[in-house]
Design a protein around this motif. Structure first.
Motif, PDB file in Angstrom:
ATOM      1  N   ARG A 266      -1.879  10.728  13.628  1.00 54.94           N
ATOM      2  CA  ARG A 266      -0.694  10.067  14.219  1.00 54.94           C
ATOM      3  C   ARG A 266      -0.658  10.262  15.727  1.00 54.94           C
ATOM      4  O   ARG A 266      -0.307   9.354  16.479  1.00 54.94           O
ATOM      5  CB  ARG A 266       0.587  10.589  13.562  1.00 54.94           C
ATOM      6  CG  ARG A 266       0.694  10.035  12.139  1.00 54.94           C
ATOM      7  CD  ARG A 266       2.063  10.199  11.534  1.00 54.94           C
ATOM      8  NE  ARG A 266       2.034   9.696  10.152  1.00 54.94           N
ATOM      9  CZ  ARG A 266       2.825  10.099   9.188  1.00 54.94           C
ATOM     10  NH1 ARG A 266       3.759  11.010   9.417  1.00 54.94           N
ATOM     11  NH2 ARG A 266       2.723   9.585   7.979  1.00 54.94           N
ATOM     12  N   ARG A 294      -0.764   3.253   9.667  1.00 59.93           N
ATOM     13  CA  ARG A 294       0.511   2.955  10.339  1.00 59.93           C
ATOM     14  C   ARG A 294       1.327   2.001   9.468  1.00 59.93           C
ATOM     15  O   ARG A 294       0.769   1.359   8.568  1.00 59.93           O
ATOM     16  CB  ARG A 294       0.241   2.302  11.702  1.00 59.93           C
ATOM     17  CG  ARG A 294      -0.411   0.915  11.599  1.00 59.93           C
ATOM     18  CD  ARG A 294      -0.273   0.135  12.893  1.00 59.93           C
ATOM     19  NE  ARG A 294      -1.133  -1.045  12.908  1.00 59.93           N
ATOM     20  CZ  ARG A 294      -0.833  -2.220  12.349  1.00 59.93           C
ATOM     21  NH1 ARG A 294       0.286  -2.373  11.663  1.00 59.93           N
ATOM     22  NH2 ARG A 294      -1.682  -3.239  12.445  1.00 59.93           N
ATOM     23  N   PRO A 295       2.618   1.852   9.730  1.00 68.55           N
ATOM     24  CA  PRO A 295       3.351   0.781   9.062  1.00 68.55           C
ATOM     25  C   PRO A 295       2.627  -0.548   9.312  1.00 68.55           C
ATOM     26  O   PRO A 295       2.242  -0.843  10.448  1.00 68.55           O
ATOM     27  CB  PRO A 295       4.723   0.816   9.742  1.00 68.55           C
ATOM     28  CG  PRO A 295       4.872   2.240  10.205  1.00 68.55           C
ATOM     29  CD  PRO A 295       3.478   2.670  10.610  1.00 68.55           C
ATOM     30  N   ARG A 317       8.165   4.318   0.272  1.00 70.42           N
ATOM     31  CA  ARG A 317       7.594   4.351   1.624  1.00 70.42           C
ATOM     32  C   ARG A 317       6.558   3.226   1.820  1.00 70.42           C
ATOM     33  O   ARG A 317       6.498   2.574   2.854  1.00 70.42           O
ATOM     34  CB  ARG A 317       6.901   5.688   1.903  1.00 70.42           C
ATOM     35  CG  ARG A 317       7.813   6.832   2.212  1.00 70.42           C
ATOM     36  CD  ARG A 317       7.665   7.343   3.656  1.00 70.42           C
ATOM     37  NE  ARG A 317       7.899   6.295   4.649  1.00 70.42           N
ATOM     38  CZ  ARG A 317       9.123   5.877   5.037  1.00 70.42           C
ATOM     39  NH1 ARG A 317      10.210   6.410   4.529  1.00 70.42           N
ATOM     40  NH2 ARG A 317       9.246   4.923   5.943  1.00 70.42           N
ATOM     41  N   GLU A 320       8.487  -0.035   2.195  1.00 74.37           N
ATOM     42  CA  GLU A 320       9.239  -0.098   3.450  1.00 74.37           C
ATOM     43  C   GLU A 320       8.294  -0.204   4.650  1.00 74.37           C
ATOM     44  O   GLU A 320       8.589  -0.895   5.620  1.00 74.37           O
ATOM     45  CB  GLU A 320      10.151   1.124   3.607  1.00 74.37           C
ATOM     46  CG  GLU A 320      11.016   1.005   4.864  1.00 74.37           C
ATOM     47  CD  GLU A 320      12.181   1.969   4.895  1.00 74.37           C
ATOM     48  OE1 GLU A 320      13.298   1.539   4.580  1.00 74.37           O
ATOM     49  OE2 GLU A 320      11.962   3.148   5.225  1.00 74.37           O
ATOM     50  N   ASP A 321       7.143   0.492   4.572  1.00 72.02           N
ATOM     51  CA  ASP A 321       6.177   0.460   5.683  1.00 72.02           C
ATOM     52  C   ASP A 321       5.252  -0.760   5.620  1.00 72.02           C
ATOM     53  O   ASP A 321       4.375  -0.922   6.484  1.00 72.02           O
ATOM     54  CB  ASP A 321       5.332   1.741   5.687  1.00 72.02           C
ATOM     55  CG  ASP A 321       6.139   2.939   6.185  1.00 72.02           C
ATOM     56  OD1 ASP A 321       7.250   2.728   6.721  1.00 72.02           O
ATOM     57  OD2 ASP A 321       5.663   4.080   6.021  1.00 72.02           O
ATOM     58  N   LYS A 323       2.610  -1.554   3.993  1.00 70.16           N
ATOM     59  CA  LYS A 323       1.166  -1.279   4.092  1.00 70.16           C
ATOM     60  C   LYS A 323       0.393  -2.191   3.149  1.00 70.16           C
ATOM     61  O   LYS A 323       0.972  -2.823   2.258  1.00 70.16           O
ATOM     62  CB  LYS A 323       0.897   0.195   3.773  1.00 70.16           C
ATOM     63  CG  LYS A 323       1.530   1.112   4.821  1.00 70.16           C
ATOM     64  CD  LYS A 323       1.171   2.574   4.626  1.00 70.16           C
ATOM     65  CE  LYS A 323       1.917   3.403   5.664  1.00 70.16           C
ATOM     66  NZ  LYS A 323       1.615   4.833   5.589  1.00 70.16           N
TER      67      LYS A 323
END
Ligand code: COD
Ligand code: ZN
Ligand code: ZN
Length: 385
Positions: A266, A294-295, A317, A320-321, A323
Motif C-alpha cells: 500500500r 487497490r479498489p 469489502r 464495496e471496493d 475489485k
C-alpha cells in the motif's frame, strides 16, 4: 514411407506418492493429424510435483512432462504443406515440416468447439490428444507386454521420442535456445500470458507478483517489458527475491507476515496495486492477493491449489471496493499465436527467460529435481536430451 519400429526412453508416472520410473516403451508411427518428434529439452514444472505428491488426481501409466521443445521427425497423413483432408480442423498444421523446431502445447485446441470458436484456445473442450492419450485409438506408446501407456496432457515430454497431435507442435524461430524454448511450453506462457492476455497489464500499472518461481518470474519479466511500475515481487526465498530485483522489480518483499506485505504494497502503490498475480497456488496467498489490490484493481489467480480447497473472500469489502478477480489458465494463451511471439521476445532480449534455467539435467535426474522443488531450491531444471 516404410515405418521402422521405434522405441522411446521415458519417465512414467507410477501413481501418487511413488517415484516415477524410467521405462523403455514401444512407440508407434504417427497417425493421421499427428507427428513424431525427437525431444530436445524438457523443463521440470511445479505441476509435475503436484502430480507425484497426489495433490492433483492423475492416472498412473502416463509419460510425465508437459514443458518441452522438440524436432519434428515424421509427419502423419494429413499434416504439412498441401494437406487439407482427413483430420480435425485444429490438427492440420499445414505449415509444419520435418526438421522444424517446435514447442509442445499442453492444450492443443481442437478448432471446432464453442471455446475454440470464441478464440479461447486455453478453454478448448476437446483438446487434441485429450485424457493423456490413454484411449486405445490415441495411445501410441506400449510396454513390452503390450499395455498402453499415455502421454501427460497429450505430449509427455520426459521421453526421448514422442507422437503428438500436429496441432500441439508449434513452430518457433530455430535460433531460440532449446532450454528456453522448452519453458515456452509451460512456465513462460503461463506467466507471460497471465500478464499480457489475462490481466492485460498496461504501461505504468502497478503490479505485485506473489511467488517468484518459473511462472512468477516469467510474469515479472512480462510486467517489466510492458513498462509496469512499480513492480513488487514476494517470495519466501531470498535468492528469488534477489533475482527479481536483477530482472527489474522495484522492490522485493519477504512474506514474513501478511500484514507487513499489505503495508509495504500500500505504501509503494499509494493504496494498493492495479494488478496482483498469485503464482504460488495456496489459499492463504490467494486471500492475501485480494487484500493487495487497490479498489477497482484486478487480482489474477495463476496458481492452482490442491484439488477441492476453497479460499475465503470478504464479500462486503470485495464488492464495496469493486475489485475484479480473474482465473488464468495457461496464461489465456493461443499457442500458435503466442509461442512464436515469446520466442521472438527472447531473441530480441525483451524477455530474458534464460535466467530461469538453473541447471541442465538428464532424464534420470528428474526425481532429484522434484525433491529440490519441494524444498523450494533453485529455479527451472531442464532435461536436455
Ligand atoms: N509465500 C511466498 N512465496 C512462496 C510461498 C509462500 N507462502 N510458498 C511458496 N512460495 C514460492 C516458492 O519459494 C517458489 O519460488 C514459488 O513460490 C513457486 O515456484 P515454483 O518454481 O516451485 O513453481 P512454478 O513457478 O513452476 O509453478 C507455480 C504454479 C503455482 C503456477 C504451479 O504450481 C501451478 O499451480 N500451476 C497450475 C496452474 C497452471 O496453469 N498449470 C499449468 C500446468 S503447470
Ligand atoms: Zn507446468
Ligand atoms: Zn476446442
Amino acid at each position: 514411407m516404410t515405418h521402422v519400429p521405434s522405441t522411446t526412453h521415458a519417465l512414467v508416472f507410477q501413481g501418487p506418492g511413488q517415484a516415477p520410473a524410467i521405462e523403455e516403451l514401444g512407440l508407434e508411427p504417427p497417425g493421421p493429424g499427428e507427428v513424431r518428434v525427437r525431444m530436445v529439452a524438457s523443463g521440470v514444472c511445479h505441476s509435475d510435483l503436484h502430480m507425484v505428491d497426489g495433490d492433483w488426481e492423475r492416472p498412473a501409466g502416463v509419460v510425465m512432462g508437459h514443458e518441452g521443445t522438440a524436432i519434428v521427425e515424421e509427419l502423419g497423413s494429413g499434416v504439412g504443406a498441401g494437406a487439407e483432408t482427413g483430420v480435425e480442423p485444429g490438427a492440420r498444421a499445414p505449415g509444419l515440416g520435418v526438421g522444424d523446431l517446435v514447442v509442445l502445447a499442453w492444450t492443443a485446441p481442437c478448432g471446432a468447439c464453442p471455446a475454440c470458436g470464441r478464440g479461447e484456445a486455453w478453454l478448448c473442450a476437446a483438446p487434441l490428444g485429450a485424457d493423456h492419450r490413454l484411449a486405445p485409438e490415441l495411445a501410441r506408446l506400449h510396454r513390452p507386454d503390450g499395455t498402453p501407456v499415455g502421454a501427460y496432457s497429450g505430449i509427455g515430454t520426459f521421453a526421448t521420442h514422442q507422437v503428438v497431435a500436429a496441432g500441439a507442435a508449434i513452430t518457433i524461430d530455430p535460433r531460440t535456445p532449446p532450454e528456453v524454448a522448452a519453458l515456452i511450453g509451460c512456465a513462460a506462457s503461463t506467466g507471460v500470458g497471465a500478464v499480457r492476455n489475462t490481466a492485460a497489464v498496461r504501461p505504468a500499472d502497478s503490479v505485485v507478483v506473489l511467488g517468484l518461481g518459473g511462472v512468477g518470474l516469467s510474469a515479472l519479466m512480462a510486467a517489466v517489458a510492458a513498462g509496469a511500475s512499480p513492480i513488487i515481487g514476494v517470495d519466501l526465498e531470498p535468492s528469488k527475491r534477489e533475482l527479481a530485483l536483477e530482472l527489474g522489480a522495484t522492490r522485493s518483499v519477504e512474506p514474513d507476515s501478511a500484514l507487513r506485505v499489505v503495508r509495504v504494497v500500500r505504501e509503494l502503490t499509494g493504496g494498493g496495486a492495479d494488478h496482483v498475480l498469485e503464482c504460488i497456488g495456496r489459499t492463504s496467498t490467494a486471500e492475501l492477493a485480494l487484500d493487495l489490490a487497490r479498489p477497482g484493481g484486478t487480482i489474477t489467480l495463476v496458481g492452482m491449489t490442491p484439488q477441492g480447497e476453497r479460499a475465503g473472500v470478504d464479500v462486503y469489502r470485495f464488492v464495496e471496493d469493486g475489485k475484479r478477480l480473474l482465473g488464468s489458465n495457461y496464461g489465456s494463451s493461443v499457442p500458435a499465436r503466442d509461442f512464436p511471439v515469446i520466442a521472438a521476445d527472447v531473441l530480441a532480449g525483451r524477455l530474458p527467460l534464460g535466467r530461469l534455467v538453473e541447471e541442465r539435467i538428464g532424464l534420470e535426474d528428474v526425481v532429484g529435481a522434484l525433491d529440490a522443488m519441494r524444498r523450494r531450491q533453485g529455479l527451472r531444471r531442464v532435461v536436455v536430451f
